[in-house]
Design an enzyme around this catalytic site. Sequence first.
Site, PDB file in Angstrom:
ATOM      1  N   CYS A   2       0.820  -1.206   0.000  1.00  5.10           N
ATOM      2  CA  CYS A   2       0.000   0.000   0.000  1.00  5.10           C
ATOM      3  C   CYS A   2       0.855   1.257   0.000  1.00  5.10           C
ATOM      4  O   CYS A   2       1.932   1.285   0.578  1.00  5.10           O
ATOM      5  CB  CYS A   2      -0.877   0.016   1.239  1.00  5.10           C
ATOM      6  SG  CYS A   2      -1.946  -1.407   1.372  1.00  5.10           S
ATOM      7  N   ARG A  27       5.573  -0.334  -5.976  1.00  8.06           N
ATOM      8  CA  ARG A  27       5.509  -1.092  -4.719  1.00  8.06           C
ATOM      9  C   ARG A  27       4.575  -2.294  -4.821  1.00  8.06           C
ATOM     10  O   ARG A  27       4.619  -3.174  -3.968  1.00  8.06           O
ATOM     11  CB  ARG A  27       5.002  -0.172  -3.602  1.00  8.06           C
ATOM     12  CG  ARG A  27       5.928   0.979  -3.314  1.00  8.06           C
ATOM     13  CD  ARG A  27       5.212   2.039  -2.506  1.00  8.06           C
ATOM     14  NE  ARG A  27       4.844   1.566  -1.190  1.00  8.06           N
ATOM     15  CZ  ARG A  27       5.554   1.786  -0.082  1.00  8.06           C
ATOM     16  NH1 ARG A  27       6.651   2.479  -0.144  1.00  8.06           N
ATOM     17  NH2 ARG A  27       5.158   1.339   1.083  1.00  8.06           N
ATOM     18  N   TRP A  73      -2.918  -2.836  -1.511  1.00  2.00           N
ATOM     19  CA  TRP A  73      -2.513  -4.236  -1.714  1.00  2.00           C
ATOM     20  C   TRP A  73      -3.313  -5.014  -0.688  1.00  2.00           C
ATOM     21  O   TRP A  73      -3.094  -4.865   0.516  1.00  2.00           O
ATOM     22  CB  TRP A  73      -1.009  -4.365  -1.472  1.00  2.00           C
ATOM     23  CG  TRP A  73      -0.424  -5.688  -1.791  1.00  2.00           C
ATOM     24  CD1 TRP A  73       0.017  -6.126  -3.006  1.00  2.00           C
ATOM     25  CD2 TRP A  73      -0.169  -6.760  -0.867  1.00  2.00           C
ATOM     26  NE1 TRP A  73       0.526  -7.395  -2.894  1.00  2.00           N
ATOM     27  CE2 TRP A  73       0.423  -7.809  -1.590  1.00  2.00           C
ATOM     28  CE3 TRP A  73      -0.374  -6.945   0.497  1.00  2.00           C
ATOM     29  CZ2 TRP A  73       0.805  -9.012  -1.007  1.00  2.00           C
ATOM     30  CZ3 TRP A  73      -0.006  -8.141   1.089  1.00  2.00           C
ATOM     31  CH2 TRP A  73       0.580  -9.153   0.331  1.00  2.00           C
ATOM     32  N   ASN A  99      -2.303   2.602   5.631  1.00  5.29           N
ATOM     33  CA  ASN A  99      -1.373   1.503   5.395  1.00  5.29           C
ATOM     34  C   ASN A  99      -1.182   0.787   6.726  1.00  5.29           C
ATOM     35  O   ASN A  99      -1.019   1.445   7.751  1.00  5.29           O
ATOM     36  CB  ASN A  99      -0.002   2.014   4.955  1.00  5.29           C
ATOM     37  CG  ASN A  99      -0.005   2.572   3.553  1.00  5.29           C
ATOM     38  OD1 ASN A  99      -1.016   2.499   2.862  1.00  5.29           O
ATOM     39  ND2 ASN A  99       1.115   3.129   3.144  1.00  5.29           N
ATOM     40  N   GLY A 100      -1.130  -0.545   6.688  1.00  6.04           N
ATOM     41  CA  GLY A 100      -0.887  -1.280   7.934  1.00  6.04           C
ATOM     42  C   GLY A 100      -2.041  -2.218   8.231  1.00  6.04           C
ATOM     43  O   GLY A 100      -2.875  -2.497   7.361  1.00  6.04           O
ATOM     44  N   GLU A 490      17.983 -18.338  -4.532  1.00  4.64           N
ATOM     45  CA  GLU A 490      17.629 -17.075  -5.174  1.00  4.64           C
ATOM     46  C   GLU A 490      17.120 -17.316  -6.599  1.00  4.64           C
ATOM     47  O   GLU A 490      16.157 -16.697  -7.042  1.00  4.64           O
ATOM     48  CB  GLU A 490      18.847 -16.129  -5.154  1.00  4.64           C
ATOM     49  CG  GLU A 490      18.662 -14.800  -5.854  1.00  4.64           C
ATOM     50  CD  GLU A 490      17.534 -13.943  -5.310  1.00  4.64           C
ATOM     51  OE1 GLU A 490      16.938 -14.297  -4.285  1.00  4.64           O
ATOM     52  OE2 GLU A 490      17.225 -12.930  -5.953  1.00  4.64           O
ATOM     53  N   LYS A 494      13.381 -16.335  -7.869  1.00  3.32           N
ATOM     54  CA  LYS A 494      13.196 -15.437  -9.012  1.00  3.32           C
ATOM     55  C   LYS A 494      12.284 -16.070 -10.060  1.00  3.32           C
ATOM     56  O   LYS A 494      11.381 -15.434 -10.581  1.00  3.32           O
ATOM     57  CB  LYS A 494      14.580 -15.147  -9.599  1.00  3.32           C
ATOM     58  CG  LYS A 494      14.896 -13.793 -10.057  1.00  3.32           C
ATOM     59  CD  LYS A 494      15.227 -12.733  -9.056  1.00  3.32           C
ATOM     60  CE  LYS A 494      14.357 -12.612  -7.850  1.00  3.32           C
ATOM     61  NZ  LYS A 494      14.911 -11.776  -6.818  1.00  3.32           N
ATOM     62  N   GLU A 497       8.649 -16.185  -8.817  1.00  7.19           N
ATOM     63  CA  GLU A 497       7.895 -14.930  -8.693  1.00  7.19           C
ATOM     64  C   GLU A 497       7.663 -14.256 -10.034  1.00  7.19           C
ATOM     65  O   GLU A 497       6.652 -13.598 -10.225  1.00  7.19           O
ATOM     66  CB  GLU A 497       8.551 -13.973  -7.692  1.00  7.19           C
ATOM     67  CG  GLU A 497       9.877 -13.412  -8.106  1.00  7.19           C
ATOM     68  CD  GLU A 497      10.453 -12.424  -7.094  1.00  7.19           C
ATOM     69  OE1 GLU A 497       9.691 -11.713  -6.449  1.00  7.19           O
ATOM     70  OE2 GLU A 497      11.686 -12.383  -6.981  1.00  7.19           O
ATOM     71  N   HIS A 513      18.114 -36.814  -0.021  1.00  7.70           N
ATOM     72  CA  HIS A 513      17.324 -37.126   1.175  1.00  7.70           C
ATOM     73  C   HIS A 513      15.841 -36.812   0.967  1.00  7.70           C
ATOM     74  O   HIS A 513      15.098 -36.706   1.944  1.00  7.70           O
ATOM     75  CB  HIS A 513      17.873 -36.350   2.379  1.00  7.70           C
ATOM     76  CG  HIS A 513      19.291 -36.722   2.709  1.00  7.70           C
ATOM     77  ND1 HIS A 513      19.633 -37.942   3.229  1.00  7.70           N
ATOM     78  CD2 HIS A 513      20.450 -36.057   2.538  1.00  7.70           C
ATOM     79  CE1 HIS A 513      20.942 -38.010   3.391  1.00  7.70           C
ATOM     80  NE2 HIS A 513      21.471 -36.875   2.974  1.00  7.70           N
ATOM     81  N   LYS A 611       6.450  -4.681  -3.689  1.00 10.65           N
ATOM     82  CA  LYS A 611       7.871  -4.348  -3.619  1.00 10.65           C
ATOM     83  C   LYS A 611       8.314  -4.161  -2.184  1.00 10.65           C
ATOM     84  O   LYS A 611       9.413  -4.525  -1.815  1.00 10.65           O
ATOM     85  CB  LYS A 611       8.140  -3.076  -4.435  1.00 10.65           C
ATOM     86  CG  LYS A 611       9.609  -2.680  -4.511  1.00 10.65           C
ATOM     87  CD  LYS A 611      10.415  -3.709  -5.259  1.00 10.65           C
ATOM     88  CE  LYS A 611      11.890  -3.444  -5.285  1.00 10.65           C
ATOM     89  NZ  LYS A 611      12.654  -4.672  -5.608  1.00 10.65           N
TER      90      LYS A 611
HETATM   91  C1  F6R Z   1      12.263 -11.085  -4.340  1.00  9.68           C
HETATM   92  C2  F6R Z   1      11.898  -9.952  -3.526  1.00  9.68           C
HETATM   93  C3  F6R Z   1      11.477 -10.172  -2.108  1.00  9.68           C
HETATM   94  C4  F6R Z   1      12.244  -9.205  -1.214  1.00  9.68           C
HETATM   95  C5  F6R Z   1      11.731  -9.282   0.231  1.00  9.68           C
HETATM   96  C6  F6R Z   1      12.528  -8.385   1.156  1.00  9.68           C
HETATM   97  O1  F6R Z   1      12.622 -10.679  -5.610  1.00  9.68           O
HETATM   98  O2  F6R Z   1      11.946  -8.855  -3.976  1.00  9.68           O
HETATM   99  O3  F6R Z   1      11.684 -11.484  -1.708  1.00  9.68           O
HETATM  100  O4  F6R Z   1      13.591  -9.518  -1.288  1.00  9.68           O
HETATM  101  O5  F6R Z   1      10.398  -8.907   0.255  1.00  9.68           O
HETATM  102  O6  F6R Z   1      12.464  -7.062   0.742  1.00  9.68           O
HETATM  103  P1  F6R Z   1      13.466  -5.971   1.277  1.00  9.68           P
HETATM  104  O7  F6R Z   1      14.820  -6.287   0.736  1.00  9.68           O
HETATM  105  O8  F6R Z   1      12.929  -4.674   0.761  1.00  9.68           O
HETATM  106  O9  F6R Z   1      13.452  -6.062   2.770  1.00  9.68           O
END
Ligand code: F6R
Length: 616
Positions: A2, A27, A73, A99-100, A490, A494, A497, A513, A611
């Site tokens: 949000c 975001r 969001w 927000n929250g 990672e 990626k 997502e 395992h 984001k």
């Molecule tokens: C993956 C991604 C999320 C962030 C996570 C932490 O591509 O973007 O997994 O890494 O939400 O976000 P930050 O780094 O902003 O604390």
Amino acid sequence: MCGIIATVGRNRAIPVLLEGLHRLEYRGYDSAGLAVLDGGRLVLHRKVGRVRELEAQVPAEQPGTVGIAHTRWATHGGVTEANAHPHLDTTGRIAVVHNGIIENMSALRARLEGEGVRFRSETDSEILAHLIGRYYFAEDGSETAGRPVAAVRAALRVVRGTWGIAALFADHPELIVAARNGSPLVIGLGEGQSYLASDSHALVPYTRRVVFLDDGEVARIDASGVQTWHSDGAQVDNAIETLEEVWGDGDKGRYPHLMLKEIHEQPEALSRCLSGRVVSETGTARLGGLDLSPRDLARISRVGLLGCGTAYHACRVGAQLIEAATRVPAKAEIASEFRHRNPVVDPDALFFAVSQSGETADTLGAVKEIQIKGGEVMGVVNVVGSSIARACGRGVYIHSGPEMSVASTKAFSNMVAALAVFTLMLARQRGLSVHDGRAYIQQLLDVPSRVAAYLDEPGPIDELVSWVTAPTTNMVLFLGRGLSAPVAAEGALKLMEVAYIPCIAYPAGEMKHGPIALLEEGSPVIVIAPRDALQDKTLSNLQECKARGARVALIHTAGDPVGRYADLSIPVPDTHPFFSPLLTVLPLQLLAYRAGLALGRDIDRPRNLAKSVTVE
Ligand code: F6R
């Protein structure tokens, strides 16, 4: 997640609100809305979908010089227009964006309904509008009646949870009331115009003079500035700060997507992170923001690294680097787990809270948990002035530049680089020689050009894309050991997502395992095995996969003949084994991008994601 933007002053509000909403889009959100005061009447526009759809609905010449706006969001309640913000009180004369999360939502809603309030949405946020209305329109004689700040403060006294809110009162076209508790808000001060946003990026076109609200504060914002109070009513002396790092506008430049642009920005971003921080002459590093003397470094008993998602993967890399190079025990932990397991906090330990946005609620919660227990925690953060950076007070900015694509790429690399710089600093204090320190620096400084060389010639990524997007593929397995295990994680994150392909990442030795049962003829397996001490063992695991009919792609060091063991060989430039994650992660970022593209996904704004994850 949000976002909030609001403005009050002499200029028309709508252009500011829409521009602000566009700047908050990165975001992640699912609906947007705004309210402006037009001749004493609150005018509301809300829309499910993109900000541009809301924009199309708002009359171009809509008058009004005070307004609040929001990107939502969904947390409580589905993605519907009724659930989009702003929400109105029963009289329709107070509008609120929030927000929250309101934790005592059920009790408050039941109480308000018992008093005759009819809710129009399923959200927790609507409660705030009704509560504020209840105090503002209280019987004459009540100390909150007709007083916007007092009414907001009274409402927040009965609420439990987190909030960043902006409230607009039809009877007070001269002001906005804002309040913060656990969800960031920053006030921008212009000439005859003031602004409020949940993210300073939204203020950039208008002003650099800002006041950051702290938790528990309530603010009255008008055209000439801001007045702030603590929850107990005591006035706060606002410190006006200057936004030093002004981000660009999320322009894609010559790239079709922000994600691809940010992948290609890595060489430059890495150089920025290293620049001025490594000192070849003494073979050590300088991280002024940590403010740690050699004596302080000597006292560190252990290092804890906390983050979520991609940041957690960077923590895992950092922990291995620190422990290997300094012999100081180091452990990475998911921030949301740490804070809820009543952790023991060693006062001689140094913790790092690692976060691109600096707003991740779980990471911020971990910071507070450490601080409550008397521990030392520093930020490894990208966004200057963000909540985590401010809560920690000390730390390292990773200087990635704006990362606006939801999928994190260049921030991962810069988090790893910043932790590699810290590793050098601690290692020198713990006995690394100047000679070896210089060699470390040389290798580290060479990484950006090697990253650039790989991105110029990334190898057969498209063939790998055809494997993972094939209709017969129902899962992709990623394997790596040591420093390549978090890279595997990672890569899997990626691809999930951005392309929505189910993926599993495992430390390669652990594969037999359990996950090995998933393998069948043609299952795609991506193995990360740069030239390092663990490579032979990982290659044995590769053979185990092949023996079960899997198709194996191998990410390995260029010039290393191991590529022949795989069905697909993806070489990356050589580097010191410590820094291999900065190279081996690159093909995985490109794989996710191109697979997402091939499947027609919304690359920069994948479904359901945000984001900056400002809820638990
Ligand atoms: C993956 C991604 C999320 C962030 C996570 C932490 O591509 O973007 O997994 O890494 O939400 O976000 P930050 O780094 O902003 O604390």
